[in-house]
Design a protein around this motif. Sequence first.
Motif, PDB file in Angstrom:
ATOM      1  N   LYS A  11       0.838  -1.200   0.000  1.00 46.70           N
ATOM      2  CA  LYS A  11       0.000   0.000   0.000  1.00 46.70           C
ATOM      3  C   LYS A  11       0.875   1.252   0.000  1.00 46.70           C
ATOM      4  O   LYS A  11       0.604   2.221  -0.710  1.00 46.70           O
ATOM      5  CB  LYS A  11      -0.894  -0.021   1.234  1.00 46.70           C
ATOM      6  N   ARG A  12       1.961   1.214   0.792  1.00 47.87           N
ATOM      7  CA  ARG A  12       2.862   2.359   0.854  1.00 47.87           C
ATOM      8  C   ARG A  12       3.637   2.493  -0.456  1.00 47.87           C
ATOM      9  O   ARG A  12       3.888   3.600  -0.931  1.00 47.87           O
ATOM     10  CB  ARG A  12       3.821   2.170   2.028  1.00 47.87           C
ATOM     11  N   MET A  13       3.976   1.348  -1.048  1.00 47.26           N
ATOM     12  CA  MET A  13       4.660   1.391  -2.343  1.00 47.26           C
ATOM     13  C   MET A  13       3.760   2.061  -3.383  1.00 47.26           C
ATOM     14  O   MET A  13       4.218   2.910  -4.155  1.00 47.26           O
ATOM     15  CB  MET A  13       5.022  -0.044  -2.757  1.00 47.26           C
ATOM     16  N   LEU A  14       2.465   1.696  -3.365  1.00 46.73           N
ATOM     17  CA  LEU A  14       1.549   2.319  -4.327  1.00 46.73           C
ATOM     18  C   LEU A  14       1.411   3.814  -4.042  1.00 46.73           C
ATOM     19  O   LEU A  14       1.208   4.615  -4.969  1.00 46.73           O
ATOM     20  CB  LEU A  14       0.183   1.640  -4.274  1.00 46.73           C
ATOM     21  N   ALA A  15       1.519   4.214  -2.755  1.00 47.01           N
ATOM     22  CA  ALA A  15       1.462   5.639  -2.438  1.00 47.01           C
ATOM     23  C   ALA A  15       2.645   6.370  -3.068  1.00 47.01           C
ATOM     24  O   ALA A  15       2.481   7.418  -3.708  1.00 47.01           O
ATOM     25  CB  ALA A  15       1.466   5.831  -0.921  1.00 47.01           C
ATOM     26  N   TYR A  16       3.853   5.813  -2.926  1.00 48.17           N
ATOM     27  CA  TYR A  16       5.010   6.457  -3.545  1.00 48.17           C
ATOM     28  C   TYR A  16       4.896   6.421  -5.056  1.00 48.17           C
ATOM     29  O   TYR A  16       5.313   7.360  -5.752  1.00 48.17           O
ATOM     30  CB  TYR A  16       6.302   5.795  -3.075  1.00 48.17           C
TER      31      TYR A  16
END
Lengths: 502, 97
Positions: free
Chosen positions: A305-310
């Motif tokens: 989820k954090r990867m998709l945010a970046y």
Amino acid sequence: MELDFSTQAHLFWALLPELLLAAGGMVVLLAGVWKGGDREPEEAGWLGAWALTAILVAALANGWLYGVSEVGATSVVAVDSFRLFANWIFLLGAALTIVASFAYVERQRLQVGEFYALILFATVGMMFMGGTRDLILIFLGIETMSVAAYVLTAYNRRDRKSAEAGLKYFLLGAFSTGFLLYGIALAYGATGTTNLVEMAASIEAGAGLSGLLVAALGLLAVGFAFKVAAVPFHMWTPDVYEGAPAPATAYMAAAVKAASFVAFARVFLVAFEGLYTSWFPIFWWLAALTMVVANLIALSQSNVKRMLAYSSVAHGGYLLVGLSAANEMATGGLLFYLLVYTFMTIGAFGVLMIVSNQSEERLQVEDYAGLGWRHPVLGVVFTIFLLSLAGFPGTGGFMGKIFLLQGAAEAHLWTLAIILVLATVVSYFYYLRVSWYMWMRPAPEGSSTEGRGGPFGMNVALIATAGILLFLGVFPGSILDLALAGAESLFPAGPGLAGTAP
Amino acid sequence: MLVEALVVSALLFVIGTFGVLVRRNAIIMFLCIELQLNAANLSFVALSRHLGIDGQIFVFFVMTVAAAEAAVGLAIIISIFRHYQTVNVDNFNLLKW
């Protein structure tokens, strides 16, 4: 039908999609509170269906507006194809989010009526952002969207992370609004008007930069850079996207970002067209920094989820290249990219919601091990979304990048174009790592019963979205023509600012 | 008069900005944001003496928006207070800032 805004009725017709959607949102809100506490699952489905119907009605009104022309190009409400194309993006983003959120809101026992109503209200705000030529309405649109988005972020009251993300988003969002508003005040002081077209005329007549105008440009750029999460104003994005409920994250990453870019484009390309050489360097650096920094940080993320945010921050960088180029091709590419981006981002978050069992668990990349063999359909569509996000040839994301690069080339922004290509190559690593886990790693022992497939409607939506991405990757022509017509309506005078880059 | 008003509003805006960056109490940070909005309001009113009514109309919209934002913002602060029993943003560390 021709609108000259001589009577109130003309304003009504010009704002028909927004008004219908706002009314639909109120109906959903009222229906949601009508029954009070007892929430049956089928009731949630009904409210979702009503919300989708409201979006469909607004979309029909939006389509009808293609047959309507306006007199002149200075009216407060713009009836141009730029606005109409942007409206398609927002409506699609809202509809896909609602479809993807059915199972999530049910399992998390969220108040469905308000959830869908907030999505609809935020969409109305976005449509105002894209559809007006006056800074007052742009400000109101931004706030309508943002206030609804703050609530959506903090929506899960039982979850600490959601509350924390909501507070961060609220404080930094309101902070950026302060910059934006002060910038608007100074721009009003320097030009004597809040209408974008008149502002451009006033700048042309006054010829050049006053101190007020420089400050206004800087403050507006900072405010919008916060809203589109450009590096170095992106600090809030990963936290907020990670903490918010997944459907809200999908909606923010796709539609909220698209709306911010559309308003950004209209303000700078219309009102400050004459000052291109002054704001061009700011945009150049924002684009370059965003692409490089966001992609490098995304490499080191293990939480998907954090990867998709970046990744969403990184995509903001690609879009900023289109804004820096500031010509018709680049602006058309920007619109096309935003549409494709909406599909692939919400699609990717939809798969993420299924894998994490419609909650906020199992978000690590290891949890995707063996997913492709256990759920082939899910694995294939997720791979398509990831490849499209990475910009693999044959997907919509690739065509979007090509059009942005073409725009950059027309404006002779060679360095930015090279950075874009290199950043794309870097991004392959972190997108394909997830695919690699899905297909190449065996599922961990004893987890075979975990991770059910998604509900039927969601699977259909995911397959359709992946299909559209593949279609746009091969036949982008008709949609690109629509996007280019939208860009053309922003630059009525000529082919844009191409070639004026220093 | 115009220059003085603009200088005061610029000062207010700078104070608000520093407040948000320096203070750690969520409610004080929110008040500093309100200070920024009101700095912009002061500019609008001062400028509209020379430029016509548009600026004053804008101020009404800004006040309405600020009220809506306060309603939502305070609700969010209450909801986080229920989880943490504090409104100091340094204590909220589930997510890396």
